[in-house]
Design a protein around this motif. Structure first.
Motif, PDB file in Angstrom:
ATOM      1  N   LEU A 126      -5.477   1.244  -5.190  1.00 49.51           N
ATOM      2  CA  LEU A 126      -5.259   1.178  -3.744  1.00 49.51           C
ATOM      3  C   LEU A 126      -6.589   1.139  -2.993  1.00 49.51           C
ATOM      4  CD1 LEU A 126      -3.207   1.170  -1.457  1.00 49.51           C
ATOM      5  CD2 LEU A 126      -3.197   3.664  -1.539  1.00 49.51           C
ATOM      6  N   SER A 131      -9.996   3.766   3.631  1.00 50.98           N
ATOM      7  CA  SER A 131      -8.973   4.762   3.946  1.00 50.98           C
ATOM      8  C   SER A 131      -9.442   6.151   3.511  1.00 50.98           C
ATOM      9  CB  SER A 131      -7.660   4.414   3.244  1.00 50.98           C
ATOM     10  OG  SER A 131      -6.713   5.442   3.424  1.00 50.98           O
ATOM     11  N   TYR A 157       0.486   4.148  -2.884  1.00 55.11           N
ATOM     12  CA  TYR A 157       0.097   5.510  -2.498  1.00 55.11           C
ATOM     13  C   TYR A 157       1.155   6.519  -2.933  1.00 55.11           C
ATOM     14  CZ  TYR A 157      -1.827   9.257   0.403  1.00 55.11           C
ATOM     15  OH  TYR A 157      -2.376  10.434   0.837  1.00 55.11           O
ATOM     16  N   ASN A 158       2.418   6.180  -2.680  1.00 51.40           N
ATOM     17  CA  ASN A 158       3.488   7.106  -3.067  1.00 51.40           C
ATOM     18  C   ASN A 158       3.610   7.224  -4.584  1.00 51.40           C
ATOM     19  OD1 ASN A 158       3.881   7.300  -0.358  1.00 51.40           O
ATOM     20  ND2 ASN A 158       5.881   6.311  -0.317  1.00 51.40           N
ATOM     21  N   GLN A 163      -7.859  11.565  -2.135  1.00 54.24           N
ATOM     22  CA  GLN A 163      -7.030  11.723  -3.325  1.00 54.24           C
ATOM     23  C   GLN A 163      -7.835  11.442  -4.595  1.00 54.24           C
ATOM     24  OE1 GLN A 163      -4.106  12.990  -3.511  1.00 54.24           O
ATOM     25  NE2 GLN A 163      -3.500  13.005  -1.349  1.00 54.24           N
ATOM     26  N   PHE A 199      -4.495   5.366  -7.265  1.00 53.34           N
ATOM     27  CA  PHE A 199      -5.320   5.501  -6.062  1.00 53.34           C
ATOM     28  C   PHE A 199      -6.577   4.630  -6.150  1.00 53.34           C
ATOM     29  CE2 PHE A 199      -3.025   9.640  -5.637  1.00 53.34           C
ATOM     30  CZ  PHE A 199      -2.431   9.355  -4.418  1.00 53.34           C
ATOM     31  N   SER A 217       0.822  -1.216   0.000  1.00 57.15           N
ATOM     32  CA  SER A 217       0.000   0.000   0.000  1.00 57.15           C
ATOM     33  C   SER A 217       0.855   1.265   0.000  1.00 57.15           C
ATOM     34  CB  SER A 217      -0.938  -0.014   1.211  1.00 57.15           C
ATOM     35  OG  SER A 217      -0.205  -0.137   2.415  1.00 57.15           O
ATOM     36  N   GLU A 218       1.994   1.242   0.713  1.00 57.61           N
ATOM     37  CA  GLU A 218       2.842   2.429   0.748  1.00 57.61           C
ATOM     38  C   GLU A 218       3.371   2.764  -0.642  1.00 57.61           C
ATOM     39  OE1 GLU A 218       3.315  -0.228   2.587  1.00 57.61           O
ATOM     40  OE2 GLU A 218       3.245   0.314   4.721  1.00 57.61           O
ATOM     41  N   GLU A 251      -7.739   8.896   3.403  1.00 60.13           N
ATOM     42  CA  GLU A 251      -6.713   9.544   2.594  1.00 60.13           C
ATOM     43  C   GLU A 251      -6.839   9.155   1.119  1.00 60.13           C
ATOM     44  OE1 GLU A 251      -6.153   7.841   5.300  1.00 60.13           O
ATOM     45  OE2 GLU A 251      -5.321   9.241   6.778  1.00 60.13           O
ATOM     46  N   VAL A 252      -7.062   7.864   0.877  1.00 61.62           N
ATOM     47  CA  VAL A 252      -7.180   7.397  -0.507  1.00 61.62           C
ATOM     48  C   VAL A 252      -8.438   7.968  -1.156  1.00 61.62           C
ATOM     49  CG1 VAL A 252      -7.381   5.351  -1.959  1.00 61.62           C
ATOM     50  CG2 VAL A 252      -5.888   5.302   0.038  1.00 61.62           C
TER      51      VAL A 252
END
Length: 693
Positions: free
Chosen positions: A578, A585, A556-557, A591, A575, A552-553, A587-588
């Protein structure tokens, strides 16, 4: 006259002894002298006289003739057979001394016409066996429905076979073993198809039949069914009834049933009863699964001393397989080969190396053990020389030992991670120190290093970064393998502190040790991202995703770096992918909504922001963004609503206050507008425009 004739005529040494040559047993060629009594010497057991000497009788050659008839030389005469045969018929036929050529072909075998009841029963029994084997083969191939159909057909034919034998007075020929096998297979296929009630009925029929002396053991299967149905009381009763059927000689089976009883008590929350069963197992026939379950029960009761005692007993169980020396040698060889392979890969792939959030407690799931077949995954073991198999072959015994060793390490690791923070609630560090010391003095010394890393992660969770760095830096003085394992977390810590050179150093070390470490690649990519090398960072994120598709990191990055580079479509794809992995999430989701807003997909952006509001209903920035999107879409009523909601949760956002004041001015609601401008002047008292408005 030849020389030979002159010799015998002029100087005959045996003159007077040739009169009776023809009557000698050896004939003319093998004449013998008479004895002192005037007669020939007696013959031997073969009917011959004594052999003559070289000077007495000479062997006749093919050119020498005697005075009597010539002895036929049968050794060179034919037996009378020719290769051409005799006559016309003989020329057309082969060698046939018994005159069998005129008899013609053999008649066909007569079909067996015996249709007695016994023969018919035997034929039906063969059909039942074939159906039974077909059902077992289908079950092994995981074709459970086909296996059930074959099992039902076999049971039907077997019942017909029993009735047929009883009707024909052949009841003594009824095969009880076949009946048992058919019934057991039918019950097993019911279980495989999830038809647990039918399986219980079939098992009950078997265990109630007194003609099956060993059928009581099937109560273990009935207990497993009740266990899966969460009817633990009935499961315990069945296990205990099965335990009564097992003799004392079957200790291993008895202890496995006791382990199932302990598991059922754990599910019911009766930990003390479960401990009694696990203690009995650890005393009689200890195994790692029961030892781990005992540790879990003591942990549930919260008794620190008993937890220590149970963990020590778990460590005392010998590891199945090789000795400690062989284990150490193999680990060293594996580490050397691992380092060589990684260095080779680094040479093949120069450039980049990485940094990411390499935290996590690791360890597989540990569960309670039941009597079920273990599923093994055999691997290949290459090599030459003693103790190694040839390439392409599988040493199943070695694979079994490796699997057991792996399970043992998993149980010990999970038990250590479980009890370490609970041994001393007032000082969790003391619990980790005790566990680490206990591991170092046993055959699991390598797990002690893992526990030190877990201890460092505990410091991170409690925001004690200095102590975490101190623990992780201690690995610099240890071997390269352990140092590389701690490098990922060290790189992450230095990245958080803003020390990019140190973070990059440890990220390179982690990647050099294991090029297939996704977390290390992410860490290195983060360092490059911070330096502004977006393209190289993007390559490392992609490489990390190739190593671990659900990292996942890295995903996302990757979306962030694509967004920074202006590749909005690719960022949106990252995204969205993800989101399928971690759908909750915020955050996702933010985005995705933000990228749709940037791509001018207002309706899609509105949908995703509404989803985000259900996750974080009081976030003023999200509410403000919703108001801005509706304002762009010329929906002023919705825009006003969301701006008011944002102002209600965060009344100091000047952008929201300014928008609300301007909207009220446009709609000639000056009194309302004055309230918002006054609030803005309170927030920024030095700003002149608020007083003017």
């Amino acid at each position: 006259m030849s020389y030979r004739e002159d010799l015998f005529d002029d100087d005959d040494l045996y003159d007077g002894f040739g009169d009776d040559d023809a009557g000698a047993p050896g004939g003319a060629a093998f004449g013998a002298a008479r004895g002192p009594f005037g007669g020939a010497p007696p013959t031997t057991s073969l009917g011959r006289g004594p052999p003559g000497t070289q000077m007495g009788s000479r062997l006749m050659t093919s050119q020498q003739q005697s005075s009597g008839d010539a002895r036929p030389m049968t050794s060179v005469n034919g037996a009378g057979y020719t290769s051409h045969g005799r006559g016309d018929n003989a020329s057309r036929q082969g060698f046939d001394p018994l005159n069998q050529g005129n008899r013609g072909p053999a008649p066909a075998l007569a079909e067996k016409t015996d249709s007695s009841p016994e023969e018919r029963a035997k034929e039906i029994e063969k059909q039942v066996n074939r159906l039974l084997e077909a059902s077992a083969e289908a079950a092994a191939a995981k074709q459970f429905m086909a296996a059930l159909e074959k099992a039902k057909e076999a049971a039907k034919k077997e019942r017909y076979l029993c009735r047929n034998r009883e009707q024909n007075g052949l009841a003594e020929q009824i095969n009880m073993e076949l009946t048992y096998a058919v019934s057991f297979n039918l019950a097993n296929t019911y279980v495989l198809n999830g038809m647990l009630t039918d399986a219980l009925n079939t098992y009950s029929t078997i265990v109630k039949n007194k003609q099956y002396p060993q059928a009581g053991r099937l109560r273990v299967n009935m207990g497993n069914i009740y266990f899966s149905q969460k009817d633990y009381l009935k499961a315990v009763r069945m296990y205990r009834m099965a335990l009564d059927q097992i003799p004392n000689t079957g200790k291993e089976v008895r202890f496995r049933i006791m382990r199932n009883i302990g598991n059922a008590f754990v599910r019911m929350g009766q930990f003390q009863e479960a401990i009694e069963n696990f203690e009995a197992i650890m005393t009689g026939n200890p195994d790692y699964q029961s030892g781990f379950n005992l540790v879990v029960c003591q942990y549930a009761l919260g008794d620190a001393e008993q937890m220590k005692r149970a963990f020590s007993r778990l460590l005392d169980i010998p590891v199945p397989g090789k000795s400690e020396e062989e284990e150490d040698d193999e680990e060293d060889n594996d580490a050397d080969r691992h380092d060589e392979n990684n260095e080779a890969k680094m040479n093949e792939n120069p450039g980049g190396s990485g940094l990411g959030l390499g935290l996590g407690l690791g360890g597989g799931q540990a569960g309670m053990g039941e009597i079920h077949p273990d599923e093994k995954t055999p691997g290949s073991d290459e090599g030459d020389g003693p103790g190694k198999t040839k390439p392409g072959l599988v040493d199943m015994l070695k694979e079994e030992l490796r699997e057991r060793e792996k399970q043992a390490r998993t149980f010990v690791t999970n038990a250590a991670k479980l009890i370490a923070p609970a041994i001393d609630p007032k000082d969790w560090v003391a619990g980790y120190d005790w566990v680490i010391e206990a591991l170092r003095s046993t055959q699991f010394a390598s797990i002690a290093s893992e526990m030190e890393i877990v201890k460092a992660i505990g410091f991170l969770k409690r925001k004690q970064f200095d102590k975490a760095i101190e623990v992780l830096k201690a690995f610099e003085k240890k071997d390269q393998h352990l140092k590389a394992r701690a490098a990922t977390n060290l790189s992450f810590l230095y990245f958080l502190e803003g020390d990019l050179p140190a973070s990059n150093k440890y990220a390179n070390l982690a990647v050099r040790h294991d090029r297939y470490n996704a977390k290390a690649l992410v860490n290195k990519g983060n360092c490059l991202f911070a330096k502004g090398e977006l393209e190289r960072a993007r390559e490392l994120y992609l490489e990390a995703i190739g190593v671990e598709a659900d990292c996942s990191e890295a995903i996302y990055n990757l979306g962030l770096v694509n967004k920074r580079m202006g590749h909005l479509e690719e960022a949106l794809q990252a995204f969205e992918k993800l989101h399928t992995i971690i759908p909750n999430s915020p955050e996702v989701i933010y985005q995705i909504a933000n990228l749709n807003d940037l791509l001018l997909n207002f309706r899609t952006a509105t949908k995703w922001f509404n989803i985000l509001i259900t996750r974080v209903p009081t976030d003023p920035n999200v509410l403000s963004r919703m108001g801005q999107i509706f304002n762009k879409d010329d929906d002023e009523n919705q825009a006003l609503h969301f701006h008011h909601e944002s102002y209600r949760y965060y009344p100091v956002n000047l952008d929201v206050i300014s928008w609300l004041g301007v909207w009220y001015v446009k709609n000639e609601l000056y009194e309302k507008a004055i309230e918002f401008f006054q609030r803005a002047s309170q927030i920024q008292p030095t700003e002149v425009k608020w007083r003017l408005m």
